[in-house]
Design a protein around this motif. Structure first.
Motif, PDB file in Angstrom:
ATOM      1  N   GLU A 283       2.157   1.815  -3.533  1.00  0.00           N
ATOM      2  CA  GLU A 283       1.066   2.319  -4.379  1.00  0.00           C
ATOM      3  C   GLU A 283       0.742   3.776  -4.043  1.00  0.00           C
ATOM      4  O   GLU A 283       0.548   4.594  -4.931  1.00  0.00           O
ATOM      5  CB  GLU A 283      -0.180   1.450  -4.214  1.00  0.00           C
ATOM      6  CG  GLU A 283      -0.022   0.065  -4.801  1.00  0.00           C
ATOM      7  CD  GLU A 283      -1.175  -0.862  -4.465  1.00  0.00           C
ATOM      8  OE1 GLU A 283      -2.071  -0.479  -3.677  1.00  0.00           O
ATOM      9  OE2 GLU A 283      -1.174  -1.987  -4.975  1.00  0.00           O
TER      10      GLU A 283
ATOM     11  N   SER B 150      -7.601   5.591  -1.911  1.00  0.00           N
ATOM     12  CA  SER B 150      -6.551   5.311  -0.919  1.00  0.00           C
ATOM     13  C   SER B 150      -5.862   6.595  -0.479  1.00  0.00           C
ATOM     14  O   SER B 150      -5.587   6.790   0.701  1.00  0.00           O
ATOM     15  CB  SER B 150      -5.508   4.358  -1.506  1.00  0.00           C
ATOM     16  OG  SER B 150      -6.101   3.134  -1.816  1.00  0.00           O
TER      17      SER B 150
ATOM     18  N   THR C 179       1.118   4.011 -14.310  1.00  0.00           N
ATOM     19  CA  THR C 179       1.888   3.254 -13.313  1.00  0.00           C
ATOM     20  C   THR C 179       1.258   3.396 -11.925  1.00  0.00           C
ATOM     21  O   THR C 179       1.248   2.447 -11.139  1.00  0.00           O
ATOM     22  CB  THR C 179       3.353   3.741 -13.289  1.00  0.00           C
ATOM     23  OG1 THR C 179       3.913   3.519 -14.587  1.00  0.00           O
ATOM     24  CG2 THR C 179       4.172   3.018 -12.257  1.00  0.00           C
ATOM     25  N   ALA C 180       0.718   4.563 -11.636  1.00  0.00           N
ATOM     26  CA  ALA C 180       0.052   4.797 -10.351  1.00  0.00           C
ATOM     27  C   ALA C 180      -1.334   4.170 -10.309  1.00  0.00           C
ATOM     28  O   ALA C 180      -1.980   4.171  -9.258  1.00  0.00           O
ATOM     29  CB  ALA C 180      -0.037   6.302 -10.086  1.00  0.00           C
ATOM     30  N   GLY C 181      -1.799   3.653 -11.439  1.00  0.00           N
ATOM     31  CA  GLY C 181      -3.121   3.028 -11.490  1.00  0.00           C
ATOM     32  C   GLY C 181      -4.257   4.021 -11.619  1.00  0.00           C
ATOM     33  O   GLY C 181      -5.422   3.662 -11.481  1.00  0.00           O
TER      34      GLY C 181
ATOM     35  N   ALA D 270       3.303   6.124  -5.420  1.00  0.00           N
ATOM     36  CA  ALA D 270       3.124   6.320  -6.859  1.00  0.00           C
ATOM     37  C   ALA D 270       1.986   7.293  -7.141  1.00  0.00           C
ATOM     38  O   ALA D 270       2.092   8.148  -8.028  1.00  0.00           O
ATOM     39  CB  ALA D 270       2.863   4.973  -7.547  1.00  0.00           C
ATOM     40  N   VAL D 271       0.912   7.198  -6.372  1.00  0.00           N
ATOM     41  CA  VAL D 271      -0.226   8.103  -6.557  1.00  0.00           C
ATOM     42  C   VAL D 271       0.182   9.538  -6.234  1.00  0.00           C
ATOM     43  O   VAL D 271      -0.065  10.462  -7.020  1.00  0.00           O
ATOM     44  CB  VAL D 271      -1.434   7.671  -5.688  1.00  0.00           C
ATOM     45  CG1 VAL D 271      -2.508   8.750  -5.674  1.00  0.00           C
ATOM     46  CG2 VAL D 271      -2.004   6.357  -6.198  1.00  0.00           C
TER      47      VAL D 271
ATOM     48  N   GLN E  68       0.830  -1.200   0.000  1.00  0.00           N
ATOM     49  CA  GLN E  68       0.000   0.000   0.000  1.00  0.00           C
ATOM     50  C   GLN E  68       0.864   1.249   0.000  1.00  0.00           C
ATOM     51  O   GLN E  68       0.532   2.237  -0.640  1.00  0.00           O
ATOM     52  CB  GLN E  68      -0.940   0.007   1.211  1.00  0.00           C
ATOM     53  CG  GLN E  68      -2.049  -1.002   1.115  1.00  0.00           C
ATOM     54  CD  GLN E  68      -2.896  -1.046   2.362  1.00  0.00           C
ATOM     55  OE1 GLN E  68      -2.440  -0.714   3.454  1.00  0.00           O
ATOM     56  NE2 GLN E  68      -4.131  -1.469   2.210  1.00  0.00           N
TER      57      GLN E  68
ATOM     58  N   PRO F  55      -7.383   4.288  -6.997  1.00  0.00           N
ATOM     59  CA  PRO F  55      -6.246   4.692  -6.161  1.00  0.00           C
ATOM     60  C   PRO F  55      -6.428   6.051  -5.481  1.00  0.00           C
ATOM     61  O   PRO F  55      -5.795   6.316  -4.464  1.00  0.00           O
ATOM     62  CB  PRO F  55      -5.076   4.734  -7.152  1.00  0.00           C
ATOM     63  CG  PRO F  55      -5.476   3.768  -8.224  1.00  0.00           C
ATOM     64  CD  PRO F  55      -6.961   3.938  -8.351  1.00  0.00           C
TER      65      PRO F  55
END
Length: 121
Positions: free
Chosen positions: A8, A82, A58-60, A11-12, A5, A79
């Motif tokens: 991820e 989150s 890549t960050a979704g 990345a976000v 998490q 994402p």
């Protein structure tokens, strides 16, 4: 699981750290866009736009679909939930701190101004 998490979430926040990428996400909130449509408002090359899109991908945060020779992007807001959840924790933290400050200031305002602090002459 927590480490995944964290990766991820990093990345976000990295993806959201650039104004061009945030604006691209905003555009995608209104519906699908091609890479060319996403690049157009920023006077950047398709290659530069593609790099931004790759970071978002890549960050979704987006999904890219190839239709013939056209790459179509659409928002994937999952994402962001989150990231929002992470931010809500700090919103509660600061709201609590500001509530305490407000109570202290209100208490100070309601103190009797005729009272002295022991500095009587």
């Amino acid at each position: 699981m927590v480490e995944l998490q964290t990766v991820e979430l990093n990345a976000v926040f990295h993806a959201l750290g650039d104004v061009t990428r945030r604006q691209m996400l905003r555009e995608l909130a209104d519906g699908e866009r091609t890479v060319g449509q996403l690049a157009e408002p920023y006077e950047i090359s398709l290659a530069a736009a593609s790099k931004h899109i790759k970071v978002l991908e890549t960050a979704g945060l987006i999904r890219r679909e190839v239709r013939g020779r056209t790459h179509v992007c659409r928002l994937d807001p999952g994402p962001l939930a989150s990231a929002h959840q992470w931010l809500v924790f700090y919103e509660r933290f600061w709201t609590g701190r500001l509530d305490v400050l407000e109570r202290l200031l209100r208490a100070e305002d309601t103190e009797d101004p005729t009272e002295t602090n022991g500095d009587e002459e």
